[in-house]
Structures are given as structure tokens and as C-alpha cells.
Design an enzyme around this catalytic site. Structure first.
Site: not given
Lengths: 272, 207, 372
Positions: B82, B189, B191
Site C-alpha cells: 500500500c 493489502h 494481509e
């Protein structure tokens, strides 16, 4: 628009367990508050909303999180209060999808800690209604995209009124007025819950969804009443929400999330 | 023996990335000091917040020189997530002009609001033309979606001999992933991107 | 302690919730069933089953114990619907003679193929002890076996559909029948297996290895998905009444023991496992203060067979009885009675039990003021 519609399970946490809910007033136990989050990772969820609807918002945990309160051997069920931050930490440690946490958030510090410890967004409801500035405060510190304002409402005669305090108190404010104001105050998304449709499995309240959608520019998540893929399809085609959510129906069958998602994609709806 | 270093600076959502790395069962280290980078074979820079805050903070904590040494000179593998991806470029235009790491030429600017889109770009979107990027090779064409959350982006431009780009459309085309030799960056992202995200981080850690 | 105003379940009963009027979820779920069109539901059941009909394989699996419900399930699938099920039994070494006779008679009466599986006695004895120590339930292995074996068979023999009898929520109202709840691994893991899995037991034992417990390893998600294994509950599609099932079973040769049970007034339940009404149920009483009689009596109240006053009398008579099979079990596993009580008492739920002057006491339903 290539942004996909999100299909979002809502997990309701009450007094130690995940529960199903009927009209915000009768609850049935589902099970362990953590196990379900872990299994969801395998199911490729779009997002997860986790709401604490316990009395007094107290969180209980058992000593050994392997054994749930209800199916535990007696000696293991020692309800131990744990603080919400540790709870969120534990929840998010196995949660590799966007996670929203809500329930009793009433100050900036708690909000900050929750976001720092694993939640991507917070959901605020009763406190935000009573103190509208709280919404703008949160938006300023954490960014609007992290703030979901959750609105519960009931139909009285022909209008829809906002209820707070877990659906117990009628505010006498019309739902569209509050939704628009929450947006003005800085909310990033609105989570709209129909108390009447909760657990009824008779479809969404289409008129309600359409009304609120019309007054908003920010994304709308609709919840309450879904029984099957037909209901999701109908509410999407009739009211065009950004996301659809459900609490109870994902608990009935094995792999239900993936089965429903597959069906919705088969019907050419804009899901990932 | 690889050691994955995760830079822990004030404006990272380190916890989420840490949770996933932990899940992957690889050797990892939380790098709070710039010196920690020296032991690592791979470096991950997570980031939320702004370009400006992130660069200021990295500078204050003396990470910038250490990154130059470890990534540019020693050619260790690097992954920016990001904002961690955005600062790979020359400069950012949030809150005035801020210099980035300038490892890749380009400018980080706001999405064009004339395109009638809601900001931030928040949700699941598709990556395109990604197969050439090493860490995205295993992504299946049946599900090319990742989770995005940002208002600023790097405008799309074409690949060159040593730089490869994947792009995404949101009103306009922007760069969603980049590979330049040992340097990788992703706007989304991983994650938060479920199975796809796990696959990307796994692939990075296996380099 | 509070009890349901309609039946005799206490507040702490496993998986029950109470509404604001003090009625338990089990009673609420039962009253919901009045709305159900059973003819339509049975039609739906038939449709599901016929979808799984096979030319060269069994049409479905029915996990059976040989009890009255097994008879009923097999009767519906084989006789009424004319299908070809594979009966599957997990033998936990706890059969009463009459239970085994009933099982043998059942497969012959209906003419079905029967897969009868017995894990090694050594492994089972060890699991009895570990089950008792780790979960307070010596019958843990039986819950684990019954909820794993049919799935192993489903995957091995490629028979996707498994027909269970009634879902536990018929008793506790955790789900309404209208939800048509199906088998979920979560229920198995959290409820049947009490949150443990077989590896937790392996860690605690020096006597058994993984290869001694092959029938307790649930198939992987990939295996399950490749076959499309799905478990449905007959209880969602027919009006379930244990008494009626018994009548059907009797017609096909089901016999009840001459000797009555010590811990319940029903005579036709749980013959497949000597401890179900005995030690296993007694441990439930030790933990939560209620037993099988509370289950049976509440069911019969809801079926309109007895009233609450009678039910309370039955609970008073039977719930606290220490069963003889406790001693049988102690001999079977080689445990002393002192050790047994030491472990058992550690499982007493603090919300229910008080230790006063050397005796364990609790509130009792028959001491409550008249409420209904």
C-alpha cells in the site's frame, strides 16, 4: 464499475457464544466465538462483521478456548471477563480478510485500540446516535473508510424508525433522516439492520433498502431477512446496495458461504 | 536460511501483516530499528496513512539509508504494501510534495475525481496483466481479486526492460503491482486478501 | 437456579437459551413445529433422496446403532422409499446383549448391507479413561466415532448422502426445524467432540499411537468436497416422536430389556450403549445437575404425554441415582473409585453446585414455588 459487491457474514457475539438472533429479542447458541473465524479463512470471505451484543457489552471467555461454554465440561466453564482489546487481538490473529468490530464503542481511545489491534473498521451505533460528533471525531482520526455507522430500525405504521440500545429504545427518528445525517457527519459506510426481518427468513425489506439507498452517496450494507440466494438476488436488483450481509443463514449448512457465493455468481451478479 | 524482516514504524498496520507471516510459519523478525534490517534476507514494509507521514517517519528512524544499503546495494528482496509500495516512486502529492525513495520513476497522486468514483477506493478489485510478476505467478485466473483501500495511486504506464507492472481499473488505470529486479510492491493489502493474499506473501517469502 | 416454565430443563442446560418469559428454546422450537406441513416436508425429503439415487452404488449411508430410531430411519429409507442404503455402525464396545441382538435383527429384518466397525479394545479403553479425564465424559470416543466413521465410509465408498435421525436441536431448540439445519463440521468439532480433537488425546497418552486411532480422523476438506458428502436429518422432514418410532421398531422385531433402567423411566431408549443412561448420563448430572430423565420428561411434556407436575416427580426420583454400571466401568478400565470421584467432582459446574459440610448440594426443581 469493477468493484465487486460484498457478501458479508455477520457474527453475533453474546455472553460467551456466537448466537443466532430473532427480532433482536430471542437468541439461540451457535458455538465457540473463535473457531468460526478460523474456518472462515478457508472460505474466501469478502469481509467479516463481528458484533458484540452482550448485556453490558461484557466479554466472557473460557480458560481453554478449545471448549465452548455450552459444550464444555463443567469445570472449564469459568466465565472470565476479558477486555475487548485482547478479544479483538485474538479474533484478528487468524483473520486474513477485512474485519469490522462493533458493540458498545463509546470513546476515541477504545476505537483507536480496536483499530490498532486488528480490526480494519469499527461499527458504531447507539453511542453515535446519542453523540453525533463522535462520528466526525472518529472520521478525523481514523479516516471515514474505517467508520461504519450501524442503524437498527423497525416499521411502525408506514414509516421506519431508528431503535438504539440493542433494539430496545425507539428514538422516534425516521431512518432516512438519521442515515443522511450520519453520512454528513463523516460515516464511511452505513450498515442497515431491519429488526422486523431479523431471523424471519422471509427476504429483505425491499422498500426500506430502497428508501435508504436513495438518500446516501456512501456505501450501504443491508442486513436482515436473508434465507437464500433468491433473497440476495432480489434485494440487489431492486435496491442496488454496495454489500449484502446476513447473520443466521451461514450457520445452517456446511460450506454455506461458498455455496451461496457460487450460486450468486452463476446468476451473473457482480460478486468476486 | 531466510529471515523475513517486517519494518515496524508508527504508521504501519504491522499487526495484520505479522499475523499472516506468523501463519505462514517462516522465520521472521519485527524490525523496530534500522539496524535490524542487516540480519534479514527479505524486507517487508507495510503502510497505511499517508505518503508524507510514512517518509517522514522512516527518515526520522534512519530507515532510509539502511534500506538503500540492504535493498539497492545488497539486493535483498523487498516488498512494499500500500503506502509502502507508493513510496517506492519519485514523489507523492498528498499534503504538498514529498520525496519518495525514488527507486522507480513515477508520481503518487489522487484519483481523478472527474471520473465519478467514490473515494477511497475500498473493496475487492481485479488485477490485470500480472502473470509476469514473480510473486503473482500463482494467482489463478478464476479469482484475480484483491482488497484495496486507498485514495492515492500511481498512474499506469508501460513496462520497460527491467520494470514490470500489473494494473487495475477504478475510473482510470493505475498500477496495482510492480517488480523491479529484487524490489516488489503491491497497492492492495495481501494481509486482507484471503487465499490470494496468502499466496502472494508465501511466494515472496519463498524467493 | 431457574427452570423452564413449561418443561423441566434448568438454565444451565447445554445449548439452551431462555426467552424473557422464562421459556426455554427447546419448548419454543417445539411450538414452532405446529406450523410445519409434514406432508410437504416428506415430499421434499423424497426429492432430495431421489437426487442421490445411484445405479451401481448404495443410494445413501444410514449411521445406525440398532436402537428404535435406527429402525425407524431404515424403515423410512428402505421400506417406504424403496432405496438401497448402506448401514454403518461404530461399535464402541458398550453394547448390551439385547442391543446387539436388536442390531442384528434390524439388518436382517430390512435386508440391508451393514458395515459394522470395531476399533481395537486397547485403544478404546484408553480413550475411555482419557475422555473421562479430559472432558469428564468416558463416552467421548463414542461421540467421536459416530461422527467420524460415516464420513470416512462416505469418502472411501463414494456415497455422498448421509441420513441422520434427529438433530440435537430437536431437544434444545438451538435451531428451528424451519431452518432445515444440515450436518456441519463445526457442530461435530465443538459439540460432539467438546472442542477436542484426537490429537489432543494422543498427546496425553503413552499407550496409543496415531495408527491405533485411524477411525477417528475426519477426512480432509478436499476429500469431502470431491465426493460432495452431505449430512441431512430425517427429523427435519418427519414429525419425530420416540414413542412412535418404538412402535414401528417393535413391528420389525425390536425388543426391550426386562430390567428397567436405573436413571430413567423410559424403557426403549439407548440400548446400544450401556453407559448412555448410566455412567455417561450420570456425569452429565455431576456437571450440570440434570440427567436423562430431565431429557425424556421434557420431551414427553412437549409431546403432551405427561404434565409438568408428573415430570418433576420423575426427575426427583431418577436424576440423581448413581448407576451400577459405574462399577462395571471402573473394572473395565482399571480405575479406583477414589480416583473416579476425585476427577468427577472437579467437573462440577460452579453455577450449579455448592460444597457444604462435606456434601455437594444444589437447588432442586421440586423445591421451587409453583410457577405454572
Amino acid at each position: 464499475m469493477s468493484l465487486k459487491i460484498r457478501l458479508i457474514p455477520v457474527l453475533l457475539y453474546k455472553d460467551g457464544f456466537i448466537v443466532k438472533s430473532q427480532k433482536f429479542n430471542f437468541y439461540q447458541t451457535v458455538g465457540n466465538p473463535f473457531e468460526q473465524v478460523q474456518r472462515y479463512n478457508k472460505w474466501n470471505l469478502d469481509e467479516l462483521i463481528y458484533l458484540n451484543i452482550s448485556n453490558n457489552k461484557i466479554i466472557f471467555s473460557t480458560d481453554n478456548n478449545k471448549i465452548t461454554g455450552s459444550t464444555s465440561s463443567g469445570k472449564k466453564y469459568i466465565p472470565k471477563k476479558i477486555d475487548v482489546i485482547n478479544f479483538v487481538k485474538k479474533l484478528s490473529s487468524k483473520c486474513f480478510m477485512p474485519l469490522t468490530y462493533g458493540g458498545g464503542i463509546n470513546n476515541i481511545n477504545t476505537a483507536r485500540q480496536i483499530l490498532k489491534n486488528g480490526a480494519d473498521k469499527i461499527s458504531i451505533n447507539s453511542y453515535a446516535f446519542k453523540n453525533k460528533k463522535f462520528i466526525s471525531e472518529c472520521a478525523r482520526y481514523f479516516g471515514s473508510q474505517s467508520i461504519i455507522v450501524s442503524i437498527d430500525c423497525k416499521k411502525i405504521n408506514k414509516d421506519y424508525y431508528v431503535y438504539i440500545n440493542d433494539g430496545k429504545t425507539n428514538t422516534n427518528v425516521k431512518v432516512c433522516d438519521w442515515a443522511a445525517e450520519a453520512e454528513r457527519m463523516g460515516a464511511g459506510e452505513i450498515l442497515l439492520n431491519s429488526i422486523d426481518k431479523d431471523g424471519a427468513m422471509s427476504g429483505f425489506d425491499i422498500r426500506l433498502c430502497q428508501m435508504v439507498r436513495k438518500v446516501l452517496k456512501i456505501p450501504l450494507i443491508v442486513c436482515g431477512g436473508a434465507a437464500n440466494s433468491d433473497d440476495f438476488e432480489y434485494v440487489i436488483k431492486k435496491s442496488n446496495p454496495h454489500s449484502v450481509a446476513a447473520a443466521n443463514i451461514f450457520q445452517f449448512k456446511e460450506n454455506s458461504y461458498q455455496v451461496i457465493k457460487k450460486e450468486l455468481k452463476k446468476r451473473k451478479l457482480n460478486f468476486r | 536460511m531466510s529471515l523475513i524482516g517486517i519494518i515496524d514504524h508508527k504508521f504501519g498496520n504491522t499487526k495484520s501483516v505479522l499475523n499472516l507471516i506468523n501463519y505462514l510459519n517462516v522465520n521472521y523478525k519485527l524490525c523496530k530499528s534500522y539496524k535490524d534490517l542487516n540480519d534479514c534476507s527479505h524486507i517487508i514494509l507495510p503502510g497505511i496513512g499517508s505518503f508524507n507521514e510514512t517518509m517522514t517517519n522512516l527518515d526520522k528512524l534512519h530507515f532510509i539509508d539502511s534500506l538503500e544499503q540492504n535493498v539497492i546495494e545488497k539486493k535483498k528482496f523487498f516488498l512494499g504494501i500500500c503506502v509502502g509500495f507508493q513510496i517506492l516512486f519519485s514523489k507523492g502529492l498528498e499534503f504538498g510534495e514529498t520525496k519518495g525513495l525514488n527507486w522507480i520513476e513515477g508520481i503518487c497522486e489522487k484519483f481523478n475525481s472527474k471520473k465519478k468514483i467514490i473515494l477511497p477506493h475500498c473493496g475487492w478489485n481485479k488485477i490485470i496483466s500480472y502473470k509476469k510478476i514473480e510473486i503473482l505467478k500463482n494467482i489463478s485466473s478464476t479469482d484475480e481479486y484483491f482488497y484495496f483501500l486507498h485514495s492515492y495511486m500511481i498512474k499506469f504506464f508501460d513496462d520497460s526492460t527491467d520494470i514490470k507492472f500489473a494494473y487495475t481499473k477504478y475510473g482510470q488505470k493505475f498500477i496495482s503491482a510492480v517488480e523491479k529486479n529484487n524490489i516488489f510492491g503491491v497497492q492492495f493489502h495481501p494481509e486482507k486478501s484471503q487465499q490470494n493474499g496468502i499466496s502472494v506473501l508465501k511466494a515472496f517469502c519463498s524467493l | 437456579m431457574k427452570w423452564c416454565k413449561k418443561c423441566v430443563y434448568p438454565e444451565v442446560a447445554v445449548d439452551f437459551t431462555f426467552n424473557e418469559e422464562g421459556i426455554c428454546s427447546g419448548c419454543l422450537a417445539k411450538s414452532e413445529t405446529k406450523k410445519i406441513n409434514w406432508d410437504l416436508e416428506f415430499k421434499n425429503f423424497k426429492e432430495i433422496l431421489y437426487k442421490y439415487k445411484s445405479k451401481n452404488n448404495y443410494d445413501c449411508i444410514i449411521p445406525v446403532s440398532g436402537g428404535k430410531d435406527s429402525y425407524f430411519q431404515t424403515y423410512i429409507v428402505k421400506k417406504k422409499l424403496g432405496l438401497n442404503p448402506l448401514l454403518v455402525t461404530y461399535n464402541g464396545h458398550n453394547y448390551l446383549d439385547i442391543g446387539l441382538k436388536n442390531l442384528k435383527n434390524m439388518r436382517e429384518a430390512f435386508g440391508c448391507d451393514h458395515y459394522f466397525f470395531t476399533p481395537s479394545l486397547n485403544a478404546i479403553k484408553e480413550l475411555n479413561i482419557l475422555g473421562f479425564k479430559l472432558t469428564g465424559d468416558p463416552n467421548w470416543h463414542a461421540h467421536a466415532g459416530i461422527s467420524t466413521l460415516p464420513f470416512i465410509i462416505s469418502v472411501k465408498f463414494k456415497i455422498p448422502l448421509i441420513i441422520w435421525g434427529e438433530h440435537a436441536s430437536d431437544l434444545n431448540g438451538k435451531n428451528f426445524l424451519s431452518e432445515k439445519i444440515e450436518w456441519t463440521k463445526r457442530e461435530r468439532d465443538e459439540k460432539d467432540l467438546r472442542g477436542f480433537d484426537i490429537n489432543d488425546f494422543l498427546k496425553k497418552s503413552k499407550k496409543i499411537k496415531k495408527t491405533d486411532l485411524l477411525s477417528f480422523y475426519y477426512p480432509t476438506d478436499e476429500e469431502i468436497n470431491s465426493v460432495g458428502t452431505r449430512g441431512i436429518f430425517l427429523g427435519n422432514y418427519v414429525k419425530w416422536d420416540g414413542n412412535y418410532n418404538y412402535q414401528i421398531a417393535k413391528k420389525f422385531g425390536f425388543k426391550v430389556p426386562k430390567k428397567k433402567f436405573q436413571r430413567t423411566y423410559r424403557i426403549f431408549s439407548n440400548l446400544d450403549d450401556r453407559y448412555e443412561n448410566g455412567l455417561h448420563d450420570y456425569m452429565k448430572f455431576v456437571k450440570y445437575g440434570y440427567g436423562r430423565t430431565t431429557d425424556h420428561a421434557s420431551r414427553d411434556i412437549r409431546l403432551g404425554k405427561i404434565n409438568r407436575k408428573t415430570a418433576i416427580k420423575l426427575v426427583k426420583k431418577y436424576d440423581s441415582v448413581i448407576p451400577d454400571d459405574l462399577y462395571y466401568w471402573l473394572k473395565y478400565v482399571g480405575m479406583s473409585e477414589k480416583e473416579f470421584w476425585r476427577i468427577a467432582n472437579s467437573y462440577r459446574d460452579k453455577r450449579v453446585w455448592r460444597f457444604k459440610s462435606g456434601v455437594w448440594t444444589k437447588d432442586n426443581i421440586w423445591d421451587q414455588k409453583k410457577s405454572l
